[in-house]
Every structure is written in structure tokens, then in C-alpha cells.
Design an enzyme around this catalytic site. Structure first.
Site, PDB file in Angstrom:
ATOM      1  N   HIS A 164     -90.767 -30.611   6.400  1.00 27.98           N
ATOM      2  CA  HIS A 164     -91.522 -31.707   7.032  1.00 27.98           C
ATOM      3  C   HIS A 164     -90.633 -32.563   7.926  1.00 27.98           C
ATOM      4  O   HIS A 164     -89.430 -32.654   7.716  1.00 27.98           O
ATOM      5  CB  HIS A 164     -92.261 -32.560   5.990  1.00 27.98           C
ATOM      6  CG  HIS A 164     -91.392 -33.453   5.160  1.00 27.98           C
ATOM      7  ND1 HIS A 164     -91.270 -33.319   3.790  1.00 27.98           N
ATOM      8  CD2 HIS A 164     -90.613 -34.501   5.484  1.00 27.98           C
ATOM      9  CE1 HIS A 164     -90.458 -34.246   3.329  1.00 27.98           C
ATOM     10  NE2 HIS A 164     -90.042 -34.978   4.329  1.00 27.98           N
ATOM     11  N   ASP A 201     -89.085 -28.917   2.444  1.00 23.99           N
ATOM     12  CA  ASP A 201     -90.274 -28.105   2.723  1.00 23.99           C
ATOM     13  C   ASP A 201     -90.576 -28.029   4.223  1.00 23.99           C
ATOM     14  O   ASP A 201     -91.636 -27.572   4.624  1.00 23.99           O
ATOM     15  CB  ASP A 201     -91.496 -28.660   1.965  1.00 23.99           C
ATOM     16  CG  ASP A 201     -91.777 -30.129   2.314  1.00 23.99           C
ATOM     17  OD1 ASP A 201     -91.080 -30.675   3.208  1.00 23.99           O
ATOM     18  OD2 ASP A 201     -92.679 -30.722   1.698  1.00 23.99           O
ATOM     19  N   GLU A 253     -96.246 -34.044   5.835  1.00 21.71           N
ATOM     20  CA  GLU A 253     -96.135 -33.044   4.775  1.00 21.71           C
ATOM     21  C   GLU A 253     -96.874 -31.756   5.153  1.00 21.71           C
ATOM     22  O   GLU A 253     -97.705 -31.772   6.076  1.00 21.71           O
ATOM     23  CB  GLU A 253     -96.742 -33.631   3.495  1.00 21.71           C
ATOM     24  CG  GLU A 253     -95.997 -34.861   2.976  1.00 21.71           C
ATOM     25  CD  GLU A 253     -94.656 -34.520   2.327  1.00 21.71           C
ATOM     26  OE1 GLU A 253     -93.987 -33.564   2.750  1.00 21.71           O
ATOM     27  OE2 GLU A 253     -94.270 -35.242   1.386  1.00 21.71           O
ATOM     28  N   ASP A 299     -91.192 -43.824   9.981  1.00 26.66           N
ATOM     29  CA  ASP A 299     -92.084 -43.972   8.831  1.00 26.66           C
ATOM     30  C   ASP A 299     -91.646 -45.089   7.898  1.00 26.66           C
ATOM     31  O   ASP A 299     -90.555 -45.655   8.049  1.00 26.66           O
ATOM     32  CB  ASP A 299     -92.179 -42.636   8.057  1.00 26.66           C
ATOM     33  CG  ASP A 299     -90.804 -41.985   7.856  1.00 26.66           C
ATOM     34  OD1 ASP A 299     -89.784 -42.649   8.087  1.00 26.66           O
ATOM     35  OD2 ASP A 299     -90.758 -40.800   7.469  1.00 26.66           O
TER      36      ASP A 299
HETATM   37  C1  GLP Z   1     -87.839 -38.236   3.984  1.00 28.78           C
HETATM   38  C2  GLP Z   1     -87.987 -38.860   5.367  1.00 28.78           C
HETATM   39  C3  GLP Z   1     -87.631 -37.862   6.469  1.00 28.78           C
HETATM   40  C4  GLP Z   1     -86.279 -37.237   6.162  1.00 28.78           C
HETATM   41  C5  GLP Z   1     -86.318 -36.531   4.813  1.00 28.78           C
HETATM   42  C6  GLP Z   1     -85.002 -35.858   4.470  1.00 28.78           C
HETATM   43  O1  GLP Z   1     -88.884 -37.405   3.700  1.00 28.78           O
HETATM   44  N1  GLP Z   1     -89.309 -39.345   5.593  1.00 28.78           N
HETATM   45  O2  GLP Z   1     -87.614 -38.518   7.725  1.00 28.78           O
HETATM   46  O3  GLP Z   1     -85.948 -36.325   7.181  1.00 28.78           O
HETATM   47  O4  GLP Z   1     -86.614 -37.520   3.839  1.00 28.78           O
HETATM   48  O5  GLP Z   1     -84.087 -36.795   3.983  1.00 28.78           O
HETATM   49  P1  GLP Z   1     -82.555 -36.495   3.730  1.00 28.78           P
HETATM   50  O6  GLP Z   1     -81.877 -36.634   5.057  1.00 28.78           O
HETATM   51  O7  GLP Z   1     -82.128 -37.568   2.784  1.00 28.78           O
HETATM   52  O8  GLP Z   1     -82.436 -35.135   3.172  1.00 28.78           O
END
Ligand code: GLP
Length: 265
Positions: free
Chosen positions: A138, A136, A143, A67
């Protein structure tokens, strides 16, 4: 679903890097699906170390990121392209032309999303998709409420995700509201998924993902429908799993089997 519980975040990173390195050695032209966020950072560091110390060769590896934020240039320090460049790509010998991150500044997002899907297909699909998870539940930026069959497209971020990611931007107002993201359906087509989670803040999402019903409200739960998923968790992230003891027993048996295999040569 294979659930592996490690003692801490460093052990999670080492374990994840081991899976990825084994694939790269076995299949030097493999297609990796890559993720951003704080969680995979240690894995990228460990892969860079394996490249430096053991010559792990990324020269023919192809990558597709999950993404990107809409509106951010690749040079913006919070863009996911920049993150990948700084955390991983510049530390290994991957060919820049083989790295793909959705373009947050595409003029026609629908056309760009379709082209991204086509590029993945042209490269033969993703062999291993690395994933983090939002609080949450995702995956990528799918989402709650995202169709479990969704493909690469634009997605509006929830207030929870904006708040979670505000730490990288300094304030919640600075976080882009939109992202272009692979869909749940895109992710489910990868041959293998490797999901990492560390910290207590992910414990409920992990419980919902592994032991809850399959629901678009927790898009990671769609991984229950995938035939080859490995979850690597630290103790706090695994702490709400009801069948934790069972998963540990399975891993013990797996380790014994592998050791027996090695002994037989
Ligand atoms: C964002 C990204 C996800 C990632 C999430 C959690 O939403 N788009 O791909 O898994 O953050 O991030 P973190 O690893 O910093 O908790």
C-alpha cells in the site's frame, strides 16, 4: 519507472534527500508531498543537515502530508503531525503555515477531505511526492482493494497494517482503525513520485509494485501508470526483482550520461 538500488538504508536516505534538495534549489516555492513511517526518517535527517550545513532554504516550500490517523490530536506522539514536527519541520526553516497534514479530529471527514484536495489544487498541485510502502504494497493508507482512482477520504486499516504499525503504539489494540488518506488518484496527479523502501520485509511488495500487474490489491502498482517515478531501494528490498541486473545497467548508463554532461559543462 526508474529503479535505483543503493547498498544500505543510509545511502537510500542520502540519495532521496539529494533529489528533494535539487528540487528545492531549482524551485524554492515547490510543493512537496511528504510521508511518514520509519523509512523516510533518514531522508528528513539528511535534509535537516543540508539546511544546517549548506543553507538549504525551505522558507517558501509548501508541504502536504499523505495521511493521518483518525482520533489522534496533533500533540499525540503517534500522530503523523507530531511525527512530522519532530522528525522534520522543527529542524528546518519551513513556515508552519505552509505545512499541511490531514486533521485526524475533523468533525466532518468528507468536507475535510474535499478541502484538503482543494488546498493541494490551489497551491498548484504536488511537485514531488515522497512515498514509503506497506508490506502489502500500500501507499499512504490506500489498503488493498482501494480504488486506483480514489481521492482523499477515510480508510479502514487492514489487520496486516495494524500489526505492522503496532510497534509504534506498544500494542495492536492501541492502533487507530481508521485513517484519513490521500487517494491513489491524488498521488498519481503529483508531477513526480519518489518511493523509498528498505529491508527484506518490503522485497515482495517491491517486486509486485515494479514487475507485477497493475492491481488495486497492490496499490503501489498504480505507479506503473505514472510517467515520472523514481524508486530508491536498498539491496534487501530489491532482492526479489527479476530484472535487477537490467535496472543496474540502466543506472550505470544514466550516471555516465550525467558525468559526460558535467564534463561538457
Ligand atoms: C504506514 C504509512 C505509509 C508508510 C507505511 C510503511 O502505513 N501510512 O505511508 O509507507 O506505513 O512504513 P515504514 O516506512 O515504517 O515501513
Amino acid at each position: 519507472m526508474r529503479v535505483i538500488v543503493e547498498s544500505d538504508a543510509a545511502a537510500v536516505s542520502r540519495r532521496a534527500a539529494k533529489f528533494i534538495a535539487a528540487l528545492v534549489r531549482r524551485q524554492p516555492t515547490c510543493v512537496l508531498g511528504l510521508a511518514t513511517g520509519g523509512t523516510p526518517q533518514g531522508t528528513y535527517q539528511e535534509l535537516a543537515r543540508l539546511h544546517r550545513d549548506e543553507g538549504l532554504d525551505f522558507s517558501r516550500v509548501v508541504s502536504f502530508n499523505l495521511d493521518e490517523y483518525v482520533g489522534l490530536a496533533p500533540t499525540h506522539p503517534q500522530s503523523y503531525r507530531y511525527f512530522m514536527q519532530e522528525s522534520f519541520f522543527r529542524h528546518v526553516n519551513i513556515d508552519a503555515r505552509n505545512t499541511h497534514v490531514p486533521d485526524g479530529r475533523a468533525l466532518d471527514f468528507e468536507a475535510h477531505a474535499q478541502q484538503y484536495e482543494r488546498q493541494i489544487a490551489e497551491r498548484g498541485g504536488i511537485d514531488l511526492q515522497l512515498l514509503g510502502i506497506g508490506t502489502d504494497g500500500h501507499i499512504a493508507f490506500n489498503e488493498p482493494g482501494s480504488s486506483l482512482g480514489s481521492r482523499t477520504r477515510l480508510k479502514m486499516l487492514t489487520p496486516e497494517t495494524l500489526a505492522d504499525n503496532a510497534r509504534f503504539f506498544g500494542s495492536i489494540e492501541a492502533v487507530p482503525r481508521l485513517a484519513v488518506t490521500m487517494g491513489v488518484g491524488t498521488i498519481l496527479e503529483s508531477r513526480q513520485c519518489l518511493l523509498l523502501a528498505v529491508g527484506e520485509s518490503k522485497a515482495q511488495a517491491i517486486r509486485d509494485t515494479v514487475e507485477g500487474p497493475v492491481t488495486a490489491q497492490v496499490t503501489a502498482s498504480a505507479l506503473q501508470l505514472h510517467r515520472d517515478v523514481i524508486m530508491v531501494l536498498d539491496e534487501p528490498a530489491a532482492s526479489k526483482l527479476a530484472r535487477l541486473g537490467y535496472y543496474r545497467e540502466v543506472e550505470k548508463a544514466q550516471a555516465e550520461l550525467e558525468a559526460a554532461g558535467r564534463a561538457r559543462g
